[in-house]
Design a protein around this motif. Structure first.
Motif, PDB file in Angstrom:
ATOM      1  N   ASP A  82      -4.966  20.095   6.052  1.00  0.00           N
ATOM      2  CA  ASP A  82      -3.605  20.606   6.117  1.00  0.00           C
ATOM      3  C   ASP A  82      -2.620  19.470   6.357  1.00  0.00           C
ATOM      4  OD1 ASP A  82      -4.490  23.191   5.747  1.00  0.00           O
ATOM      5  OD2 ASP A  82      -4.702  23.583   7.897  1.00  0.00           O
ATOM      6  N   ASN A  83      -1.352  19.814   6.213  1.00  0.00           N
ATOM      7  CA  ASN A  83      -0.289  18.864   6.538  1.00  0.00           C
ATOM      8  C   ASN A  83      -0.199  18.710   8.057  1.00  0.00           C
ATOM      9  OD1 ASN A  83       0.333  18.609   3.834  1.00  0.00           O
ATOM     10  ND2 ASN A  83       1.884  20.197   3.883  1.00  0.00           N
ATOM     11  N   PRO A  84       0.259  17.568   8.551  1.00  0.00           N
ATOM     12  CA  PRO A  84       0.862  16.457   7.804  1.00  0.00           C
ATOM     13  C   PRO A  84      -0.133  15.434   7.257  1.00  0.00           C
ATOM     14  CG  PRO A  84       1.084  16.077  10.144  1.00  0.00           C
ATOM     15  CD  PRO A  84       0.439  17.418  10.008  1.00  0.00           C
ATOM     16  N   ILE A  85      -1.370  15.448   7.734  1.00  0.00           N
ATOM     17  CA  ILE A  85      -2.294  14.380   7.327  1.00  0.00           C
ATOM     18  C   ILE A  85      -2.684  14.522   5.859  1.00  0.00           C
ATOM     19  CG2 ILE A  85      -4.480  15.524   7.944  1.00  0.00           C
ATOM     20  CD1 ILE A  85      -5.287  12.770   9.175  1.00  0.00           C
ATOM     21  N   GLY A  86      -2.776  15.767   5.365  1.00  0.00           N
ATOM     22  CA  GLY A  86      -3.101  15.961   3.960  1.00  0.00           C
ATOM     23  C   GLY A  86      -2.029  15.402   3.054  1.00  0.00           C
ATOM     24  N   PHE A  87      -0.769  15.649   3.392  1.00  0.00           N
ATOM     25  CA  PHE A  87       0.324  15.171   2.558  1.00  0.00           C
ATOM     26  C   PHE A  87       0.476  13.653   2.646  1.00  0.00           C
ATOM     27  CE2 PHE A  87       4.971  14.487   1.880  1.00  0.00           C
ATOM     28  CZ  PHE A  87       4.974  14.811   0.534  1.00  0.00           C
ATOM     29  N   GLU A  88       0.274  13.071   3.832  1.00  0.00           N
ATOM     30  CA  GLU A  88       0.412  11.622   3.978  1.00  0.00           C
ATOM     31  C   GLU A  88      -0.704  10.877   3.245  1.00  0.00           C
ATOM     32  OE1 GLU A  88       2.900  10.020   5.123  1.00  0.00           O
ATOM     33  OE2 GLU A  88       3.976  11.802   5.777  1.00  0.00           O
ATOM     34  N   PHE A  89      -1.935  11.386   3.317  1.00  0.00           N
ATOM     35  CA  PHE A  89      -3.023  10.765   2.550  1.00  0.00           C
ATOM     36  C   PHE A  89      -2.825  10.990   1.046  1.00  0.00           C
ATOM     37  CE2 PHE A  89      -4.966   9.970   6.490  1.00  0.00           C
ATOM     38  CZ  PHE A  89      -6.071   9.174   6.298  1.00  0.00           C
TER      39      PHE A  89
ATOM     40  N   GLU B  33       0.226   6.568  -4.412  1.00  0.00           N
ATOM     41  CA  GLU B  33       0.780   5.213  -4.505  1.00  0.00           C
ATOM     42  C   GLU B  33      -0.266   4.245  -5.055  1.00  0.00           C
ATOM     43  OE1 GLU B  33       4.063   5.287  -0.835  1.00  0.00           O
ATOM     44  OE2 GLU B  33       2.137   4.274  -0.610  1.00  0.00           O
ATOM     45  N   TYR B  34      -1.500   4.355  -4.564  1.00  0.00           N
ATOM     46  CA  TYR B  34      -2.572   3.499  -5.081  1.00  0.00           C
ATOM     47  C   TYR B  34      -2.905   3.850  -6.526  1.00  0.00           C
ATOM     48  CZ  TYR B  34      -7.279   1.606  -5.663  1.00  0.00           C
ATOM     49  OH  TYR B  34      -8.385   0.951  -6.135  1.00  0.00           O
ATOM     50  N   ASN B  35      -2.869   5.133  -6.848  1.00  0.00           N
ATOM     51  CA  ASN B  35      -3.214   5.576  -8.193  1.00  0.00           C
ATOM     52  C   ASN B  35      -2.160   5.159  -9.215  1.00  0.00           C
ATOM     53  OD1 ASN B  35      -5.078   6.870  -9.876  1.00  0.00           O
ATOM     54  ND2 ASN B  35      -3.875   8.760  -9.897  1.00  0.00           N
ATOM     55  N   HIS B  36      -0.927   4.930  -8.767  1.00  0.00           N
ATOM     56  CA  HIS B  36       0.141   4.512  -9.672  1.00  0.00           C
ATOM     57  C   HIS B  36       0.323   2.992  -9.692  1.00  0.00           C
ATOM     58  CE1 HIS B  36       1.147   8.775  -9.718  1.00  0.00           C
ATOM     59  NE2 HIS B  36       1.950   8.525 -10.738  1.00  0.00           N
ATOM     60  N   GLY B  37      -0.676   2.253  -9.191  1.00  0.00           N
ATOM     61  CA  GLY B  37      -0.664   0.805  -9.371  1.00  0.00           C
ATOM     62  C   GLY B  37      -0.370  -0.017  -8.147  1.00  0.00           C
ATOM     63  N   LEU B  38      -0.073   0.618  -7.004  1.00  0.00           N
ATOM     64  CA  LEU B  38       0.209  -0.155  -5.803  1.00  0.00           C
ATOM     65  C   LEU B  38      -1.100  -0.658  -5.199  1.00  0.00           C
ATOM     66  CD1 LEU B  38       2.811  -0.872  -4.231  1.00  0.00           C
ATOM     67  CD2 LEU B  38       2.265   1.002  -2.674  1.00  0.00           C
ATOM     68  N   ASP B  39      -1.058  -1.833  -4.594  1.00  0.00           N
ATOM     69  CA  ASP B  39      -2.243  -2.380  -3.947  1.00  0.00           C
ATOM     70  C   ASP B  39      -2.658  -1.480  -2.786  1.00  0.00           C
ATOM     71  OD1 ASP B  39      -4.166  -4.638  -3.461  1.00  0.00           O
ATOM     72  OD2 ASP B  39      -3.071  -4.687  -1.564  1.00  0.00           O
ATOM     73  N   LEU B  40      -3.983  -1.350  -2.568  1.00  0.00           N
ATOM     74  CA  LEU B  40      -4.482  -0.445  -1.537  1.00  0.00           C
ATOM     75  C   LEU B  40      -4.029  -0.885  -0.152  1.00  0.00           C
ATOM     76  CD1 LEU B  40      -6.194   2.001  -0.747  1.00  0.00           C
ATOM     77  CD2 LEU B  40      -8.196   0.511  -0.693  1.00  0.00           C
ATOM     78  N   ASN B  41      -4.035  -2.184   0.123  1.00  0.00           N
ATOM     79  CA  ASN B  41      -3.570  -2.666   1.425  1.00  0.00           C
ATOM     80  C   ASN B  41      -2.105  -2.310   1.656  1.00  0.00           C
ATOM     81  OD1 ASN B  41      -6.093  -3.703   1.710  1.00  0.00           O
ATOM     82  ND2 ASN B  41      -5.503  -5.854   1.491  1.00  0.00           N
ATOM     83  N   THR B  42      -1.291  -2.462   0.632  1.00  0.00           N
ATOM     84  CA  THR B  42       0.133  -2.119   0.755  1.00  0.00           C
ATOM     85  C   THR B  42       0.320  -0.619   0.944  1.00  0.00           C
ATOM     86  OG1 THR B  42       0.627  -3.958  -0.730  1.00  0.00           O
ATOM     87  CG2 THR B  42       2.387  -2.375  -0.329  1.00  0.00           C
ATOM     88  N   ALA B  43      -0.468   0.190   0.231  1.00  0.00           N
ATOM     89  CA  ALA B  43      -0.384   1.641   0.393  1.00  0.00           C
ATOM     90  C   ALA B  43      -0.772   2.059   1.802  1.00  0.00           C
ATOM     91  CB  ALA B  43      -1.275   2.332  -0.639  1.00  0.00           C
ATOM     92  N   LEU B  44      -1.797   1.417   2.365  1.00  0.00           N
ATOM     93  CA  LEU B  44      -2.205   1.735   3.741  1.00  0.00           C
ATOM     94  C   LEU B  44      -1.162   1.275   4.752  1.00  0.00           C
ATOM     95  CD1 LEU B  44      -6.014   0.863   3.583  1.00  0.00           C
ATOM     96  CD2 LEU B  44      -4.985   3.138   3.679  1.00  0.00           C
ATOM     97  N   LEU B  45      -0.534   0.124   4.494  1.00  0.00           N
ATOM     98  CA  LEU B  45       0.541  -0.323   5.384  1.00  0.00           C
ATOM     99  C   LEU B  45       1.743   0.608   5.319  1.00  0.00           C
ATOM    100  CD1 LEU B  45       0.407  -4.191   4.821  1.00  0.00           C
ATOM    101  CD2 LEU B  45      -0.348  -2.912   6.829  1.00  0.00           C
ATOM    102  N   ASN B  46       2.031   1.138   4.138  1.00  0.00           N
ATOM    103  CA  ASN B  46       3.102   2.130   4.032  1.00  0.00           C
ATOM    104  C   ASN B  46       2.769   3.391   4.822  1.00  0.00           C
ATOM    105  OD1 ASN B  46       4.572   0.454   2.367  1.00  0.00           O
ATOM    106  ND2 ASN B  46       3.823   1.376   0.478  1.00  0.00           N
TER     107      ASN B  46
END
Length: 335
Positions: free
Chosen positions: A193-200, A206-219
């Protein structure tokens, strides 16, 4: 018939038909509210609508021209207000707070709402208490939206923190089953459920659209300012660089978070008496002052009208606040 109803109401008598109609309207209102909040599908529909809205935002950003591919700053859609807010550097904290509270407003919406609340408080204060009341009411109205935003952020972070151990266990089980880490993020997003479902879900997209995984996790850490989440992010980033058993790391972090919750609850149980004493000591003087004012107003008015009484009242309030802060410092134990 209407003349009879009007005459009976003006005379102080309530006709039985009108009483029955009021009761039926109230009953229908209560039943509608019950079915609205008891609908089990409403929560899932809201979660799906939120995710669809986020996906539409991503698709729109992909379809825009190159000049508009920059990430919007989220200040305001009104050009004049946008340029004005852009010059105020401190509003960046408000933007971060809106994101952490899970509210999709822009900073301009929040500023306009705060100004409106300040105007309402100013009008009410000037109408009731004069110029001093107007200033007090305006200040209170200006601060109330910010305090509500802080409260929503705190409640959302607390709920996210409670969901985090289960999400890490689910992610670890996905890795054991042979899924990639990104697939594990998607699994958590779809199952929890939200909020953790929506944040993940945001992190996965973000990772699926080309962002680096480390940057997505920092976001993700920037949106949800939690120490346990930073542990998780740091562990994943180090494992990607040096290697290791990520499944075991996630399980240990989940176990550590659960032990911290257990210890925190034990501390709350042990300090419950001190916290209750603090609330009683803090509420007793105002309650006694109100009772004495009700029984003998002239006795308590000496604290308002007489200069010595004013000094005594101010001193009592200062020591009251100091005592409250001391008790809070004693019973607040960080884990």
């Amino acid at each position: 018939m209407f003349e009879k109803v009007i005459s009976s109401v003006t005379s102080g008598e309530m006709p039985s038909l009108l009483v029955l109609l009021i009761f039926l309207c109230f009953l229908c209102l209560m039943e509608g509210a019950f079915w609205f909040f008891a609908d089990s599908q409403r929560h899932h529909q809201r979660r799906l609508q939120k995710r669809i809205k986020f996906l539409q935002g991503l698709e729109d950003s992909k379809n825009l021209s190159q000049a508009s591919l920059l990430k919007p700053d989220g200040l305001s859609g009104i050009p004049l207000l946008h340029e004005t807010l852009k010059r105020i550097q401190s509003l960046q904290q408000v933007k971060t707070l809106l994101s952490q509270a899970g509210i999709s407003w822009s900073v301009g919406h929040f500023v306009l709402l705060s100004l409106l609340a300040a105007a309402v408080g100013l009008c009410i204060g000037s109408f009731k208490l004069g110029p001093l009341g107007a200033m007090t009411g305006g200040g209170v109205g200006l601060v109330i939206p910010y305090l509500i935003l802080k409260f929503k952020k705190k409640r959302r972070l607390k709920k996210f923190e409670k969901q985090l151990p289960e999400a890490l266990d689910l992610l670890a089980r996905g890795l054991k089953a042979g899924h990639a880490f990104a697939s594990g993020l998607q699994l958590v997003a779809s199952e929890m459920d939200n909020p953790i479902g929506f944040e993940f879900f945001k992190t996965f997209k973000e990772y699926n659209h080309g962002l680096d995984l480390n940057t997505a996790l920092l976001n993700l850490c920037h949106r949800m300012d939690l120490r346990d989440l930073r542990y998780f992010t740091t562990a994943v980033m180090i494992q990607r660089e040096t290697g290791g058993n990520l499944t075991e790391i996630l399980e240990k972090i989940a176990s550590l978070i659960r032990e911290r919750f257990k210890l925190r609850n034990q501390i709350k149980a042990l300090t419950a008496e001190g916290r209750l004493s603090g609330w009683i000591l803090m509420g007793m003087p105002p309650a006694l002052a109100g009772i004495i004012f009700k029984l003998n107003p002239d006795y308590i008015k000496l604290l308002i009208n007489h200069p010595l009484g004013q000094m005594m009242a101010i001193g009592a309030m200062v020591f009251q606040v100091l005592g409250m802060l001391c008790i809070k410092k004693i019973v607040s134990i960080k884990v």
